[in-house]
Design a protein around this motif. Structure first.
Motif, short mmCIF file in Angstrom:
data_model
loop_
_atom_site.label_atom_id
_atom_site.label_comp_id
_atom_site.label_asym_id
_atom_site.label_seq_id
_atom_site.Cartn_x
_atom_site.Cartn_y
_atom_site.Cartn_z
N VAL A 37 -5.78 -4.10 -30.82
CA VAL A 37 -5.18 -3.30 -32.01
C VAL A 37 -4.05 -2.32 -31.33
O VAL A 37 -3.00 -2.06 -32.22
N ARG A 38 -3.96 -2.07 -30.13
CA ARG A 38 -3.05 -1.21 -29.48
C ARG A 38 -2.44 -2.01 -28.30
O ARG A 38 -2.20 -1.86 -27.03
N HIS A 39 -2.34 -3.47 -28.72
CA HIS A 39 -1.84 -4.42 -27.46
C HIS A 39 -0.74 -4.09 -26.61
O HIS A 39 0.31 -3.65 -27.26
N GLY A 40 -0.90 -4.03 -25.54
CA GLY A 40 0.13 -3.63 -24.65
C GLY A 40 0.38 -2.08 -24.29
O GLY A 40 1.01 -1.67 -23.64
N GLU A 41 -0.58 -1.28 -25.11
CA GLU A 41 -0.35 0.01 -24.72
C GLU A 41 -1.53 0.62 -24.11
O GLU A 41 -2.65 -0.30 -24.02
N LEU A 42 -1.20 1.63 -23.32
CA LEU A 42 -2.45 2.41 -22.82
C LEU A 42 -3.25 2.99 -23.67
O LEU A 42 -2.82 3.87 -24.27
N VAL A 43 -4.55 2.80 -23.51
CA VAL A 43 -5.61 3.46 -24.22
C VAL A 43 -6.38 4.43 -23.51
O VAL A 43 -7.14 3.59 -22.66
N THR A 44 -6.63 5.63 -23.80
CA THR A 44 -7.21 6.24 -22.79
C THR A 44 -8.74 6.34 -22.72
O THR A 44 -9.27 5.63 -23.95
N VAL A 45 -9.56 6.61 -21.80
CA VAL A 45 -10.90 6.40 -21.76
C VAL A 45 -11.66 7.33 -22.94
O VAL A 45 -12.57 6.95 -23.44
N ASP A 46 -10.89 8.62 -23.25
CA ASP A 46 -11.75 9.31 -24.25
C ASP A 46 -11.35 8.81 -25.64
O ASP A 46 -12.38 8.65 -26.68
#
Length: 632
Positions: A37-46
């Motif tokens: 759902v955040r395709h291509g975006e960096l998603v933090t571990v938190d």
């Protein structure tokens, strides 16, 4: 080179070309959905941890997240051996590669931006919206166990989908045949019935489809629903639309550029003093569509021709007729009436009016005043110009129908008092359906009666075979004729029972036809066979509607007869009924006749009666076995 496809607009699907990749259920699926759902975006571990553990991650969440990423990479990267992982890591988070994966959520958002861009004409916009909506296969993130993800990501996507539906329907109502969009509106409201914007579109689509009476009924349904659930009235948009329909406001006319597919327009008022809507009133064509599976009934169709069609050829102007089509619940009265009316529509060039009076259903029976308003509005009258008294409205309807070859189909009538004010004058033609015999219409009103019996063995077998053909061909081959014949007999030839049975056989791989037959033969399991979870397709519920107006004595007698029918006794006479209830014989005979009037009993020879239906215990009175068992 193929890209890995991730589909979230429905149940989770992961593919690489023709290869389907299986992501383990639980947190691996939740992790993939979080990244997608955040395709291509960096998603933090938190952020990932909050999604996987519903905002309450464990102390070792970072280590556990790395383990889940490793397992997910193993599944996804197996499609492209030797290439870099499609999950990039670094700077405290992870990203799903936009260059090597395709996500339906991303494509849906892109198409919505394209559709809402400036300067896009309505036609291309509709095409883009169709492509966007076609991506949806079901509820977003269906089956993915991630409460935080569901809470944060599903509502915005669902709202975007509803915006797409709303805009697509708006274009359709203005530029296309609005009737084509009514099914989508009904499905949307079935999922979320508190969406006033879709109620407004449904009501407008019905009105522009030449169905103003249905439009007003839907407004009333919406008003009751909002009041019951929220304690509020419809908002200004809906209330204003309702008022415009009542006054026949020209504001509701479709834009000039719209192409009408069935534009047969009058240029004169319906009948003085009935006022047509501005610009003339379309010839009413209100008949529902015909059933695609209609079998038998040749004799009945011929009888309808004999009674209802004017003698002397198609252009004869003889006096009309009123025919009452009665019969037990589920026997196919409405299907026959609609089939015949559609087949003979050319004999009624001034229109066909159809009205379901809700005599036997989940709702309240329609009041004659409301029915007259609906019929008169179907002929072009403005609601605010109608008289208030029933007899005046009835006289106005007869005036409007005079010298016109219009067919009235008055469906699902409860009583003579409900339908008598709606009948046309001497030259009118009306086809009435009811599960009550409505004797006074025949005795005092001169109506002809045609009682519809269940299908015979050959027709029942043919109907069941047709219904099953499409669904079973791929899993079990043709159905043996002897199995079809037995099932048709066990259903008592009732078309509704046959259709419910076919639905069970078509769409439940765990249910075989021999097993259904065995349950029907056993008796006790029969009720569940004919239950699909909706009132209108639950044979037990549909038949129970016949019991509502019974006197207390007739209801008690019906309960007792169900108990008797579950044993060896299959018929009963006045003496038996008197003994069961402890009443005089003449009282028992009157109660038996009351049950005959609504086709719950069938009169046999020698003053004997038997319960109608393919099996006895379909009414809602299961307690009967306990309350009257000792008396039998």
């Amino acid at each position: 080179m193929h890209k890995i496809g991730v589909r979230l607009l429905g149940s989770l699907e992961v593919t690489y070309g023709a290869l389907r990749l299986t992501v383990p259920a639980g947190r691996p699926q939740a992790l993939l959905a979080t990244l997608s759902v955040r395709h291509g975006e960096l998603v933090t571990v938190d952020e990932i941890a909050a999604r996987l553990w519903d905002d309450d991650p464990p102390g070792a969440a970072r280590t556990t997240v790395r383990g889940h990423v490793k397992r997910l990479r193993k599944v996804l990267d197996s499609a492209q051996p030797g290439a870099d992982s499609v999950i990039d890591g670094g700077r405290g988070g992870y990203r799903l590669s936009a260059g090597r994966t395709e996500v339906d959520v991303t494509e849906f958002r892109r198409l919505m931006r394209e559709a809402t861009g400036p300067g896009l004409p309505a036609g291309p916009e509709a095409e883009v919206l169709d492509r966007a909506l076609a991506l949806w296969r079901g509820p977003v993130l269906a089956g993915i166990d991630a409460p935080a993800l569901q809470r944060d990501e599903v509502p915005p996507l669902e709202e975007l989908r509803l915006r797409a539906v709303h805009r697509r329907v708006a274009i359709g109502i203005d530029e296309e045949d609005p009737g084509d969009h009514i099914p989508l509106l009904r499905r949307t409201l079935a999922r979320d019935p508190l969406q006033e914007r879709f109620w407004a579109q449904l009501i407008l689509a019905l009105y522009r489809s030449g169905r103003p009476a249905e439009a007003l009924r839907e407004y009333d349904r919406c008003r009751r629903l909002l009041g019951d659930r929220l304690g509020v009235d419809p908002g200004p948009e809906l209330a204003g639309l309702h008022q415009k329909i009542l006054t026949g406001s020209p504001d509701l006319a479709a834009p000039p550029r719209r192409v009408r597919r069935t534009a047969s327009v009058r240029t004169t008022p319906v009948a003085a003093p009935v006022a047509a809507s501005p610009g003339g009133c379309p010839v009413p064509r209100q008949l529902p569509s015909c059933d695609t599976h209609f079998v038998g009934r040749d004799a009945e169709l011929g009888a309808l021709d004999d009674v209802l069609l004017p003698q002397g050829g198609p252009h004869a102007a003889d006096a009309g007729r009123v025919l009452l089509l009665d019969g037990p619940a589920g026997v196919g009265k409405t299907a026959l009436a609609v089939h015949w009316a559609n087949r003979r529509r050319d004999r009624f060039p001034d229109g066909q009016l159809y009205l379901d009076l809700d005599g036997f259903s989940t709702g309240r029976p329609m009041h004659p005043d409301d029915a007259l308003q609906a019929l008169l509005m179907g002929l072009g009258a403005a609601a605010d110009r109608l008289p208030s008294r029933t007899w005046e409205r009835g006289a106005l309807l007869r005036t409007a129908l005079a010298d016109r070859r219009v067919l009235l189909v008055l469906d699902n009538v409860r009583s003579p008092e409900q339908v008598r004010p709606l009948l046309p004058g001497a030259a009118g033609t009306a086809l009435i359906t009811s599960r009550s015999r409505l004797r006074s219409l025949v005795v005092r009103g001169g109506a002809h009666r045609l009682t519809l019996d269940p299908l015979g063995p050959s027709a029942a077998t043919a109907l069941l075979g047709e219904l099953l053909a499409d669904g079973l061909g791929g899993r079990g081959g043709p159905v043996a004729p002897e199995v079809l014949r037995e099932l048709g007999e066990l259903c008592g030839g009732l078309p509704l029972a046959l259709r419910i049975l076919a639905e069970q056989g078509r769409h439940r791989p765990d249910v075989t036809l021999p097993r259904l037959a065995a349950r029907l033969r056993g008796g006790r399991g029969a009720q569940d066979v004919f239950r699909l979870g909706e009132d209108s397709t639950d044979l037990r519920t549909v038949m129970s509607w016949s019991l509502r107006d019974l006197t207390e004595g007739a209801a008690r007698l019906h309960e007792a007869l169900e108990v008797r029918a579950s044993g060896a006794t299959t018929s009963v006479g006045p003496a038996d009924a008197a003994a069961v209830l402890g009443v005089p014989r003449h009282t028992a005979a009157r109660l038996l006749d009351e049950l005959v009037q609504v086709h719950l009993l069938e009169h046999q020879d020698d003053d004997r009666y038997r319960l109608r239906g393919p099996f006895p215990s379909v009414s809602e009175h299961d307690d009967a076995r306990h309350s009257v068992g000792a008396a039998t």
